[in-house]
Enzyme design. Structure first.
Site, PDB file in Angstrom:
ATOM      1  N   HIS A  82       0.834  -1.199   0.000  1.00  0.00           N
ATOM      2  CA  HIS A  82       0.000   0.000   0.000  1.00  0.00           C
ATOM      3  C   HIS A  82       0.869   1.250   0.000  1.00  0.00           C
ATOM      4  O   HIS A  82       1.749   1.400   0.828  1.00  0.00           O
ATOM      5  CB  HIS A  82      -0.922   0.019   1.229  1.00  0.00           C
ATOM      6  CG  HIS A  82      -2.168  -0.791   1.027  1.00  0.00           C
ATOM      7  ND1 HIS A  82      -3.322  -0.580   1.714  1.00  0.00           N
ATOM      8  CD2 HIS A  82      -2.427  -1.816   0.172  1.00  0.00           C
ATOM      9  CE1 HIS A  82      -4.256  -1.435   1.307  1.00  0.00           C
ATOM     10  NE2 HIS A  82      -3.725  -2.200   0.384  1.00  0.00           N
ATOM     11  N   TYR A 119      -9.087   6.064   7.284  1.00  0.00           N
ATOM     12  CA  TYR A 119      -9.179   6.480   8.691  1.00  0.00           C
ATOM     13  C   TYR A 119     -10.168   7.640   8.748  1.00  0.00           C
ATOM     14  O   TYR A 119      -9.891   8.708   8.188  1.00  0.00           O
ATOM     15  CB  TYR A 119      -7.813   6.942   9.206  1.00  0.00           C
ATOM     16  CG  TYR A 119      -6.815   5.822   9.437  1.00  0.00           C
ATOM     17  CD1 TYR A 119      -6.091   5.262   8.386  1.00  0.00           C
ATOM     18  CD2 TYR A 119      -6.582   5.331  10.724  1.00  0.00           C
ATOM     19  CE1 TYR A 119      -5.166   4.240   8.607  1.00  0.00           C
ATOM     20  CE2 TYR A 119      -5.649   4.312  10.960  1.00  0.00           C
ATOM     21  CZ  TYR A 119      -4.958   3.776   9.899  1.00  0.00           C
ATOM     22  OH  TYR A 119      -4.054   2.764  10.119  1.00  0.00           O
ATOM     23  N   PRO A 147      -4.071   0.931  18.797  1.00  0.00           N
ATOM     24  CA  PRO A 147      -3.831   0.417  17.449  1.00  0.00           C
ATOM     25  C   PRO A 147      -3.935   1.444  16.315  1.00  0.00           C
ATOM     26  O   PRO A 147      -3.624   1.123  15.175  1.00  0.00           O
ATOM     27  CB  PRO A 147      -4.900  -0.678  17.288  1.00  0.00           C
ATOM     28  CG  PRO A 147      -5.951  -0.361  18.286  1.00  0.00           C
ATOM     29  CD  PRO A 147      -5.274   0.349  19.406  1.00  0.00           C
ATOM     30  N   LYS A 193       1.264   0.308  15.050  1.00  0.00           N
ATOM     31  CA  LYS A 193       2.677   0.233  15.423  1.00  0.00           C
ATOM     32  C   LYS A 193       3.073  -0.980  16.274  1.00  0.00           C
ATOM     33  O   LYS A 193       4.264  -1.298  16.380  1.00  0.00           O
ATOM     34  CB  LYS A 193       3.068   1.495  16.214  1.00  0.00           C
ATOM     35  CG  LYS A 193       3.195   2.737  15.367  1.00  0.00           C
ATOM     36  CD  LYS A 193       4.519   2.772  14.643  1.00  0.00           C
ATOM     37  CE  LYS A 193       4.538   3.728  13.495  1.00  0.00           C
ATOM     38  NZ  LYS A 193       4.075   3.147  12.210  1.00  0.00           N
ATOM     39  N   TYR A 226       3.941   6.895   9.921  1.00  0.00           N
ATOM     40  CA  TYR A 226       3.155   5.716   9.554  1.00  0.00           C
ATOM     41  C   TYR A 226       4.025   4.641   8.910  1.00  0.00           C
ATOM     42  O   TYR A 226       3.885   3.453   9.202  1.00  0.00           O
ATOM     43  CB  TYR A 226       2.007   6.111   8.621  1.00  0.00           C
ATOM     44  CG  TYR A 226       0.911   5.074   8.557  1.00  0.00           C
ATOM     45  CD1 TYR A 226      -0.202   5.153   9.391  1.00  0.00           C
ATOM     46  CD2 TYR A 226       0.992   4.000   7.677  1.00  0.00           C
ATOM     47  CE1 TYR A 226      -1.203   4.191   9.353  1.00  0.00           C
ATOM     48  CE2 TYR A 226      -0.001   3.034   7.629  1.00  0.00           C
ATOM     49  CZ  TYR A 226      -1.095   3.137   8.471  1.00  0.00           C
ATOM     50  OH  TYR A 226      -2.081   2.179   8.430  1.00  0.00           O
TER      51      TYR A 226
HETATM   52  P1  RFL Z   1       1.652 -11.196  21.644  1.00  0.00           P
HETATM   53  O1  RFL Z   1       1.250 -11.275  20.229  1.00  0.00           O
HETATM   54  O2  RFL Z   1       0.650 -10.791  22.655  1.00  0.00           O
HETATM   55  O3  RFL Z   1       2.265 -12.593  22.022  1.00  0.00           O
HETATM   56  C1  RFL Z   1       2.565 -12.969  23.355  1.00  0.00           C
HETATM   57  C2  RFL Z   1       2.534 -14.479  23.427  1.00  0.00           C
HETATM   58  O4  RFL Z   1       2.933 -14.885  24.731  1.00  0.00           O
HETATM   59  C3  RFL Z   1       2.084 -15.927  25.168  1.00  0.00           C
HETATM   60  N1  RFL Z   1       2.149 -15.970  26.651  1.00  0.00           N
HETATM   61  C4  RFL Z   1       2.814 -16.911  27.334  1.00  0.00           C
HETATM   62  N2  RFL Z   1       3.515 -17.993  26.937  1.00  0.00           N
HETATM   63  C5  RFL Z   1       4.075 -18.791  27.902  1.00  0.00           C
HETATM   64  N3  RFL Z   1       3.926 -18.543  29.237  1.00  0.00           N
HETATM   65  C6  RFL Z   1       3.228 -17.476  29.681  1.00  0.00           C
HETATM   66  N4  RFL Z   1       3.097 -17.237  30.981  1.00  0.00           N
HETATM   67  C7  RFL Z   1       2.631 -16.593  28.707  1.00  0.00           C
HETATM   68  N5  RFL Z   1       1.886 -15.464  28.795  1.00  0.00           N
HETATM   69  C8  RFL Z   1       1.590 -15.093  27.530  1.00  0.00           C
HETATM   70  C9  RFL Z   1       0.737 -15.552  24.589  1.00  0.00           C
HETATM   71  O5  RFL Z   1      -0.147 -16.654  24.510  1.00  0.00           O
HETATM   72  C10 RFL Z   1       1.136 -15.027  23.233  1.00  0.00           C
HETATM   73  O6  RFL Z   1       1.161 -16.043  22.251  1.00  0.00           O
HETATM   74  O7  RFL Z   1       2.881 -10.195  21.840  1.00  0.00           O
HETATM   75  P2  RFL Z   1       4.089  -9.801  20.827  1.00  0.00           P
HETATM   76  O8  RFL Z   1       4.738 -11.011  20.261  1.00  0.00           O
HETATM   77  O9  RFL Z   1       4.890  -8.809  21.589  1.00  0.00           O
HETATM   78  O10 RFL Z   1       3.373  -9.088  19.600  1.00  0.00           O
HETATM   79  C11 RFL Z   1       2.742  -7.854  19.751  1.00  0.00           C
HETATM   80  C12 RFL Z   1       1.565  -7.747  18.762  1.00  0.00           C
HETATM   81  O11 RFL Z   1       0.750  -8.883  18.896  1.00  0.00           O
HETATM   82  C13 RFL Z   1       0.734  -6.484  19.015  1.00  0.00           C
HETATM   83  O12 RFL Z   1       1.563  -5.398  19.335  1.00  0.00           O
HETATM   84  C14 RFL Z   1      -0.093  -6.103  17.768  1.00  0.00           C
HETATM   85  O13 RFL Z   1      -1.064  -7.069  17.500  1.00  0.00           O
HETATM   86  C15 RFL Z   1      -0.766  -4.751  17.976  1.00  0.00           C
HETATM   87  N6  RFL Z   1      -1.654  -4.383  16.863  1.00  0.00           N
HETATM   88  C16 RFL Z   1      -1.148  -3.888  15.677  1.00  0.00           C
HETATM   89  N7  RFL Z   1       0.184  -3.779  15.498  1.00  0.00           N
HETATM   90  C17 RFL Z   1       0.675  -3.363  14.289  1.00  0.00           C
HETATM   91  O14 RFL Z   1       1.908  -3.238  14.147  1.00  0.00           O
HETATM   92  N8  RFL Z   1      -0.136  -3.039  13.209  1.00  0.00           N
HETATM   93  C18 RFL Z   1      -1.472  -3.129  13.319  1.00  0.00           C
HETATM   94  O15 RFL Z   1      -2.158  -2.878  12.325  1.00  0.00           O
HETATM   95  C19 RFL Z   1      -2.039  -3.533  14.590  1.00  0.00           C
HETATM   96  N9  RFL Z   1      -3.356  -3.643  14.734  1.00  0.00           N
HETATM   97  C20 RFL Z   1      -3.040  -4.542  16.996  1.00  0.00           C
HETATM   98  C21 RFL Z   1      -3.876  -4.148  15.898  1.00  0.00           C
HETATM   99  C22 RFL Z   1      -3.597  -5.086  18.139  1.00  0.00           C
HETATM  100  C23 RFL Z   1      -4.962  -5.228  18.214  1.00  0.00           C
HETATM  101  N10 RFL Z   1      -5.451  -5.813  19.396  1.00  0.00           N
HETATM  102  C24 RFL Z   1      -6.341  -6.890  19.417  1.00  0.00           C
HETATM  103  C25 RFL Z   1      -4.792  -5.513  20.647  1.00  0.00           C
HETATM  104  C26 RFL Z   1      -5.241  -4.277  15.978  1.00  0.00           C
HETATM  105  C27 RFL Z   1      -5.794  -4.786  17.132  1.00  0.00           C
HETATM  106  C28 RFL Z   1      -7.303  -4.856  17.178  1.00  0.00           C
HETATM  107  C1  PHB Z   2      -5.903  -3.886  10.843  1.00  0.00           C
HETATM  108  O1  PHB Z   2      -6.000  -4.147   9.631  1.00  0.00           O
HETATM  109  O2  PHB Z   2      -6.207  -4.719  11.703  1.00  0.00           O
HETATM  110  C2  PHB Z   2      -5.430  -2.555  11.261  1.00  0.00           C
HETATM  111  C3  PHB Z   2      -4.982  -1.658  10.315  1.00  0.00           C
HETATM  112  C4  PHB Z   2      -4.548  -0.389  10.703  1.00  0.00           C
HETATM  113  C5  PHB Z   2      -4.577  -0.043  12.034  1.00  0.00           C
HETATM  114  C6  PHB Z   2      -5.012  -0.951  12.999  1.00  0.00           C
HETATM  115  C7  PHB Z   2      -5.452  -2.208  12.609  1.00  0.00           C
HETATM  116  O3  PHB Z   2      -4.184   1.199  12.397  1.00  0.00           O
END
Ligand code: RFL
Ligand code: PHB
Length: 391
Positions: free
Chosen positions: A72, A201, A293, A297, A385
């Protein structure tokens, strides 16, 4: 059990770290509390920064991403029924982002680890990290009903916001910076081609909305909802009606509806734990910091942390110098705080706080118009971004 690097958590941070260490000839063991299917299906991020894409390719994990991911070159900002496109390559000297879901990144890294890497133990729950101030830190964990110990040279806590690793850092050495927001995101996945070819957005008096996607056939959409909202309290048609209102434009743009296949609410929070290292325990990804989110990032920061750790450990093995490992926390935090600032700016630019005075509405619109009319303001957004460089 014994290894060089004990990794807690098989989210993007833990899985990528295991891969980077494997490629550098350093052994590791990954402990993950959930099962494989759960980790592969947890719906989260969708946007990879240019730097994250480059890291995944260099790690040999970019094959499917390059085939199925969608490059994108911009996003659309929508406010006051107007539309404004931000052109990333034109503003940043050629940078772009990739739409490729976190679920797919995790699937790719898990497959590689199982084929080529060290042990990746699912349903192995870390209970505590011990001896982090000694030369031999240990992770106590439970698997198949039995307790076991993983002895390590280093432990990296990649166990997310609710993990146990952070607790091993004594309170007197920790400082937490936090902000919660009085709203969350109701997110849906829908079997319908995205109604726009780039992310939208939208700032609206009724609240924020985001149009994103997972593939040319699957849309991902979000609505700002009050804090504590139950996803089940919104009927599918109510969600579409509300999305339609918030995305409405003066030029008659229309939103295609489709079958909703998943629905959930995410709270919004900013959180930083300092420092990101204590003794031989290092924190990476959501275990150390959370961003709302809006700036996309979170996953990208997690990637930055584990790249910094892997490079520092390789530097120690090659030169005998611990200088980079000692600078881990400081190096990561510089980038983390830039992402915290950017995510906070994007969140306050686009969301409507329930008690916001009308003055703030006008300021938001003025900020958006500034981005739409000043190349300097627009460049600042495009640089944030597409991502801050790794040191
Ligand atoms: P995770 O993915 O939470 O993984 C942590 C893992 O640790 C396990 N765990 C354990 N394992 C063993 N023993 C224990 N005691 C444990 N406790 C926990 C868990 O089961 C899990 O598998 O952390 P990590 O690896 O640091 O990754 C971070 C990302 O997942 C997170 O920052 C992103 O998803 C945030 N996020 C977004 N980030 C982006 O860069 N671009 C995006 O577009 C974006 N969109 C989002 C998002 C997060 C969202 N939510 C649901 C919070 C959109 C949403 C809606
Ligand atoms: C997503 O596709 O899940 C998404 C995209 C952009 C954002 C957050 C989440 O800023």
């Amino acid at each position: 059990m014994r290894t060089t690097v004990g990794i807690i958590g098989a989210g993007p941070a833990g899985l990528l770290l295991a891969r980077l260490l494997h490629n550098a000839g350093i052994d590791s063991v990954v402990l993950e509390s959930r099962d494989r299917a759960y980790v592969e299906q947890r719906q989260r991020a969708g946007i990879l920064e240019q730097g994250t894409v480059d890291v995944l390719r260099a790690a040999g994990a970019g094959g499917r991403m390059d085939r199925d991911g969608l490059r994108h070159d911009g996003i659309e900002l929508r406010f006051a029924r107007e539309r404004h496109r931000v052109d990333f390559p034109a503003l940043t000297g050629g940078r772009s982002v990739m739409v490729y879901a976190q679920t797919e990144v995790c699937k790719d890294l898990i497959a590689l680890q199982i084929e080529e890497g060290g042990p990746l133990l699912f349903e192995a729950e870390a209970l505590a990290v011990e001896g982090v101030e000694s030369e031999r830190p240990r992770v106590r964990f439970r698997r198949e009903g039995r307790e076991d110990v993983l002895e390590c040279d280093y432990v990296v806590g990649c166990d997310g916001f609710w993990g146990v690793a952070r607790r091993a850092i004594p309170a007197e050495h920790s400082r937490v910076f936090e902000r919660t927001y009085p709203f969350g995101w109701l997110g849906i996945l829908a079997d319908v081609p995205p109604s726009h070819d780039e992310l939208v957005y939208a700032r609206h008096d009724r609240g924020f909305a985001l149009l994103s996607m997972r593939s040319p056939a699957v849309s991902r959409l979000y609505l700002q909802v009050p804090e504590g909202t139950d996803a089940g309290s919104w009927a599918d048609e109510e969600i579409w009606d509300e999305l339609e209102r918030r995305f409405e434009t003066a030029d008659g743009w229309s939103l295609e509806r489709g079958a909703v296949t998943s629905k959930s609410v995410t709270p919004m929070r900013s959180h930083v734990h300092e420092p990101m290292r204590h003794g031989r325990l290092f924190l990476a990804g959501d275990a150390a910091h959370i961003v709302p989110p809006t700036g996309a990032k979170g996953l990208n920061l997690a990637v930055g942390d584990v790249v910094t750790f892997a490079r520092a450990l390789v530097h120690l093995e090659e030169t005998g110098s611990a200088e980079r490992l000692d600078a881990y926390s400081e190096t990561c935090l510089r980038r983390v705080w830039q992402a915290e600032r950017f995510s906070y700016d994007m969140t306050t630019l686009l969301h409507r706080a329930p008690d916001a005075p009308p003055f703030e509405d006008r300021v938001q619109l003025a900020r958006l118009r500034r981005i739409a009319t000043s190349r300097a303001a627009e460049t600042d957004l495009a640089e944030g971004y597409t991502g801050f460089p790794l040191d």
